[in-house]
Design an enzyme around this catalytic site. Structure first.
Site, PDB file in Angstrom:
ATOM      1  CE  LYS A  50       7.793  -1.968  10.854  1.00  0.00           C
ATOM      2  NZ  LYS A  50       6.534  -2.727  10.830  1.00  0.00           N
ATOM      3  N   GLY A  91      -2.976  -2.488  11.942  1.00  0.00           N
ATOM      4  CA  GLY A  91      -4.093  -3.419  11.832  1.00  0.00           C
ATOM      5  C   GLY A  91      -5.468  -2.777  11.868  1.00  0.00           C
TER       6      GLY A  91
END
Lengths: 68, 268
Positions: free
Chosen positions: B102, B163
């Protein structure tokens, strides 16, 4: 010889290898999720025992942590 | 990627994932909580990161993930240059014995938004080096296409910054990415709660990656369950085909056959 391991200066005997540095960090033989780069180049596990460090080598030993 | 009824698996680079929810393992208070969340989320792929080895650390996260039976997707979190990301990916290949990565290349420490230029450079080098590259990208459809065209196995656009919990800030862009993608589209950041994950799937994402929304929830395990259901609900709704949005009401009850109660208003 002087090398830097994970940002810390270390004094190692001449001929010290990647394997000896990993051992110094208490990594169990065969521990999973550990990898090493010397001067920005990844050293595969099978080459740890025969990869000798040099004066000034920059060694990074990394391990798995939680991360997104 | 087009959707058809009954395709339960996401196929990325020839590998089938049983779950359309991928869990990021950052931010969990402890390994036990992570294991419970994996179990409750019913994931089979989890991201992990690499950092300098801490000799005082007890127990490896890999043991936890192996015990719950999930596969590992290493990331390059925290890298700001293509060079660092490529080196980190090579370390990850060595550490985790996988060529899946990733790819994250961040351009700014306040927004953690991807650096498009460095991201493309790193993706090119890693694809050439045989990696299965899953890049974390902005919601820019042109950048997503460029990443796909250079050989990335999936694209992972953000809904909003990592986040932030702001959900999907630009559903229009995300739907354009999905419409033109020939590789799986995985929503990668911004999910705050189950409805965000549901919306991503309703828009046509193939999967959702979730970390903070679960790990930093008041009850991480309950949120893992909620988001799993959100992903499933959104997927089902996508397959079911939603009604189009209209500006005015459309009665669902027929108007014909209405009785008349007012003598002034006899039906014609």
């Amino acid at each position: 010889m002087n090398v830097t391991v994970n940002g810390e200066a270390r004094l190692l005997p001449a001929g010290a290898t990647v394997a000896s540095v990993v051992q110094l960090l208490d990594v169990a033989p065969g521990a999973r999720g550990v990898a090493v780069a010397v001067d920005g180049e990844v050293v595969s596990r099978s080459n740890w025992p025969q990869t000798e460090l040099r004066e000034g080598s920059l060694v990074e030993v990394v391990a798995a942590i939680g991360g997104g | 990627m087009s959707l058809s009824a009954g395709d339960e698996y996401v196929r990325i680079a020839g590998r089938e994932l049983r779950s359309r929810l991928i869990l990021g393992t950052g931010g969990f208070a402890n390994h036990e909580l992570l294991a419970q969340a994996c179990h409750e989320a019913e994931v089979d792929l989890c991201t992990v990161a690499l950092r300098r080895l801490d000799p005082a650390a007890r127990g490896s996260i890999l043991d936890v993930l192996q015990e719950v039976g999930v596969q590992v997707l290493p990331n390059t979190a925290g890298c700001y240059t293509a060079r660092d990301a490529v080196t980190t990916a090579r370390l990850a290949r060595e550490a985790f014995d996988t060529d899946w990565i990733k790819l994250e290349v961040i351009g700014d420490d306040r927004t953690l938004l991807p650096d498009a230029v460095e991201l493309v450079a790193a993706a090119e080098e890693l694809v050439d080096d045989g990696f299965v590259v899953l890049p974390y990208t902005t919601d820019d459809p042109v950048l997503a296409r460029r990443l796909q065209d250079l050989g990335c196995a999936a694209v992972m656009p953000l809904g909003s910054p990592i986040g932030s919990g702001m959900g999907i800030c630009n559903a229009y862009n995300l739907s354009i990415i999905i419409e033109h993608a020939e590789v799986p589209v995985i929503l990668d950041a911004g999910v705050g709660t189950a409805s965000d994950a549901a919306l991503a799937m309703e828009l046509g994402c193939d999967a959702v990656l979730c970390a903070s929304a679960i790990s930093r929830a008041h009850d991480a395990v309950a949120m893992a369950r909620a988001i799993r259901h959100g992903v499933q609900a959104g997927r089902l709704a996508r397959g079911a085909g939603r009604i189009p949005r209209r500006r005015y009401a459309t009665a669902s009850t027929p108007q014909t056959g209405m009785p008349a109660f007012d003598v002034q208003g006899v039906p014609q």
